[in-house]
Design a protein around this motif. Structure first.
Motif, PDB file in Angstrom:
ATOM      1  N   LEU A  38       0.891  -1.368  -0.226  1.00  0.00           N
ATOM      2  CA  LEU A  38      -0.072  -0.076  -0.135  1.00  0.00           C
ATOM      3  C   LEU A  38       0.887   1.472   0.073  1.00  0.00           C
ATOM      4  O   LEU A  38       0.414   2.370   0.194  1.00  0.00           O
ATOM      5  N   ASP A  39       2.397   1.102  -0.141  1.00  0.00           N
ATOM      6  CA  ASP A  39       3.116   2.078  -0.055  1.00  0.00           C
ATOM      7  C   ASP A  39       3.213   3.025   1.165  1.00  0.00           C
ATOM      8  O   ASP A  39       3.039   4.218   1.087  1.00  0.00           O
ATOM      9  N   MET A  40       3.074   2.181   2.455  1.00  0.00           N
ATOM     10  CA  MET A  40       2.939   3.042   3.700  1.00  0.00           C
ATOM     11  C   MET A  40       3.627   2.203   4.915  1.00  0.00           C
ATOM     12  O   MET A  40       4.106   1.115   4.505  1.00  0.00           O
ATOM     13  N   SER A  41       3.993   2.933   5.906  1.00  0.00           N
ATOM     14  CA  SER A  41       4.895   2.148   6.709  1.00  0.00           C
ATOM     15  C   SER A  41       3.972   1.325   7.648  1.00  0.00           C
ATOM     16  O   SER A  41       2.685   1.474   7.590  1.00  0.00           O
ATOM     17  N   PRO A  42       4.468   0.251   8.125  1.00  0.00           N
ATOM     18  CA  PRO A  42       3.554  -0.746   8.990  1.00  0.00           C
ATOM     19  C   PRO A  42       3.153   0.182  10.416  1.00  0.00           C
ATOM     20  O   PRO A  42       2.209  -0.254  10.921  1.00  0.00           O
ATOM     21  N   GLN A  43       3.963   1.123  10.845  1.00  0.00           N
ATOM     22  CA  GLN A  43       3.392   1.814  11.893  1.00  0.00           C
ATOM     23  C   GLN A  43       2.103   2.837  11.443  1.00  0.00           C
ATOM     24  O   GLN A  43       1.421   2.717  12.276  1.00  0.00           O
ATOM     25  N   SER A  58      -8.278   7.926   1.202  1.00  0.00           N
ATOM     26  CA  SER A  58      -7.183   7.756   0.157  1.00  0.00           C
ATOM     27  C   SER A  58      -6.499   6.443   0.499  1.00  0.00           C
ATOM     28  O   SER A  58      -6.159   5.796  -0.257  1.00  0.00           O
ATOM     29  N   VAL A  59      -6.684   5.905   1.835  1.00  0.00           N
ATOM     30  CA  VAL A  59      -6.032   4.408   2.038  1.00  0.00           C
ATOM     31  C   VAL A  59      -7.151   3.518   1.877  1.00  0.00           C
ATOM     32  O   VAL A  59      -6.747   2.270   1.092  1.00  0.00           O
ATOM     33  N   ALA A  60      -8.245   3.656   1.957  1.00  0.00           N
ATOM     34  CA  ALA A  60      -9.221   2.960   1.438  1.00  0.00           C
ATOM     35  C   ALA A  60      -9.234   2.618   0.077  1.00  0.00           C
ATOM     36  O   ALA A  60      -9.462   1.608  -0.491  1.00  0.00           O
ATOM     37  N   LYS A  62      -6.648   2.748  -1.847  1.00  0.00           N
ATOM     38  CA  LYS A  62      -5.287   1.787  -1.951  1.00  0.00           C
ATOM     39  C   LYS A  62      -5.836   0.665  -1.694  1.00  0.00           C
ATOM     40  O   LYS A  62      -5.349  -0.514  -2.745  1.00  0.00           O
ATOM     41  N   LEU A  63      -6.693   0.204  -0.845  1.00  0.00           N
ATOM     42  CA  LEU A  63      -7.020  -1.034  -0.518  1.00  0.00           C
ATOM     43  C   LEU A  63      -7.884  -1.594  -1.471  1.00  0.00           C
ATOM     44  O   LEU A  63      -7.757  -2.830  -2.096  1.00  0.00           O
ATOM     45  N   ARG A  64      -8.719  -0.817  -2.111  1.00  0.00           N
ATOM     46  CA  ARG A  64      -9.517  -1.262  -3.431  1.00  0.00           C
ATOM     47  C   ARG A  64      -8.702  -1.524  -4.534  1.00  0.00           C
ATOM     48  O   ARG A  64      -8.900  -2.640  -5.174  1.00  0.00           O
ATOM     49  N   LYS A  65      -7.563  -0.681  -4.891  1.00  0.00           N
ATOM     50  CA  LYS A  65      -6.985  -0.812  -5.972  1.00  0.00           C
ATOM     51  C   LYS A  65      -5.987  -2.019  -5.691  1.00  0.00           C
ATOM     52  O   LYS A  65      -5.796  -2.905  -6.783  1.00  0.00           O
ATOM     53  N   LEU A  71     -14.912  -0.388  -1.251  1.00  0.00           N
ATOM     54  CA  LEU A  71     -15.165   0.774  -0.004  1.00  0.00           C
ATOM     55  C   LEU A  71     -16.388   0.379   0.655  1.00  0.00           C
ATOM     56  O   LEU A  71     -16.469   0.511   2.074  1.00  0.00           O
ATOM     57  N   GLU A  72     -17.416  -0.290   0.019  1.00  0.00           N
ATOM     58  CA  GLU A  72     -18.583  -0.724   0.790  1.00  0.00           C
ATOM     59  C   GLU A  72     -18.353  -1.659   1.782  1.00  0.00           C
ATOM     60  O   GLU A  72     -18.906  -1.770   2.849  1.00  0.00           O
ATOM     61  N   PHE A  73     -17.148  -2.529   1.516  1.00  0.00           N
ATOM     62  CA  PHE A  73     -16.836  -3.734   2.633  1.00  0.00           C
ATOM     63  C   PHE A  73     -15.960  -2.624   3.903  1.00  0.00           C
ATOM     64  O   PHE A  73     -16.404  -2.878   5.034  1.00  0.00           O
ATOM     65  N   THR A  74     -15.243  -2.067   3.257  1.00  0.00           N
ATOM     66  CA  THR A  74     -14.216  -1.432   4.202  1.00  0.00           C
ATOM     67  C   THR A  74     -15.205  -0.620   5.219  1.00  0.00           C
ATOM     68  O   THR A  74     -14.847  -0.620   6.646  1.00  0.00           O
ATOM     69  N   TYR A  75     -15.966   0.211   4.632  1.00  0.00           N
ATOM     70  CA  TYR A  75     -16.496   1.298   5.616  1.00  0.00           C
ATOM     71  C   TYR A  75     -18.015   0.703   6.264  1.00  0.00           C
ATOM     72  O   TYR A  75     -18.499   1.245   7.264  1.00  0.00           O
ATOM     73  N   PHE A  76     -18.563  -0.216   5.687  1.00  0.00           N
ATOM     74  CA  PHE A  76     -20.071  -0.656   5.726  1.00  0.00           C
ATOM     75  C   PHE A  76     -20.153  -2.039   5.932  1.00  0.00           C
ATOM     76  O   PHE A  76     -21.222  -2.508   6.598  1.00  0.00           O
TER      77      PHE A  76
END
Length: 90
Positions: A38-43, A58-60, A62-65, A71-76
């Motif tokens: 996801l091009d982010m740090s583990p922290q 923005s991170v959601a 990236k999860l989709r891509k 997004l419907e799963f991530t948030y709802f």
């Protein structure tokens, strides 16, 4: 892990954290490898997964891509568009 989908809690921070944590577990990756894709740090990722920080759109996205997590799963917690492999493991 109980009902990780937590649809009744929709976009509460704890529910989102439980969903994304489970997605990472199902993917078979540790936080370091999952977050690297996801091009982010583990922290930074850990803050979202542990429920210490709200997951930004923005991170959601990236999860989709990267992992095909809608997004419907991530948030709802809506499973309808999840990849079959993931949906069967929840």
């Amino acid at each position: 892990m109980g009902n990780v989908v937590l649809e009744d809690q929709q976009d509460k921070r704890e529910a989102v954290a439980a969903r994304i944590s489970r997605i990472r577990e199902i993917s078979g990756l540790n936080k370091k490898d999952f977050s690297a894709k996801l091009d982010m740090s583990p922290q930074a990722w850990g803050g979202y997964e542990n429920g210490n920080r709200d997951l930004p759109l923005s991170v959601a996205k990236k999860l989709r891509k990267v992992y095909s997590i809608p997004l419907e799963f991530t948030y709802f917690g809506i499973r309808s568009d999840l990849p079959h492999r993931i949906a069967t493991e929840l």
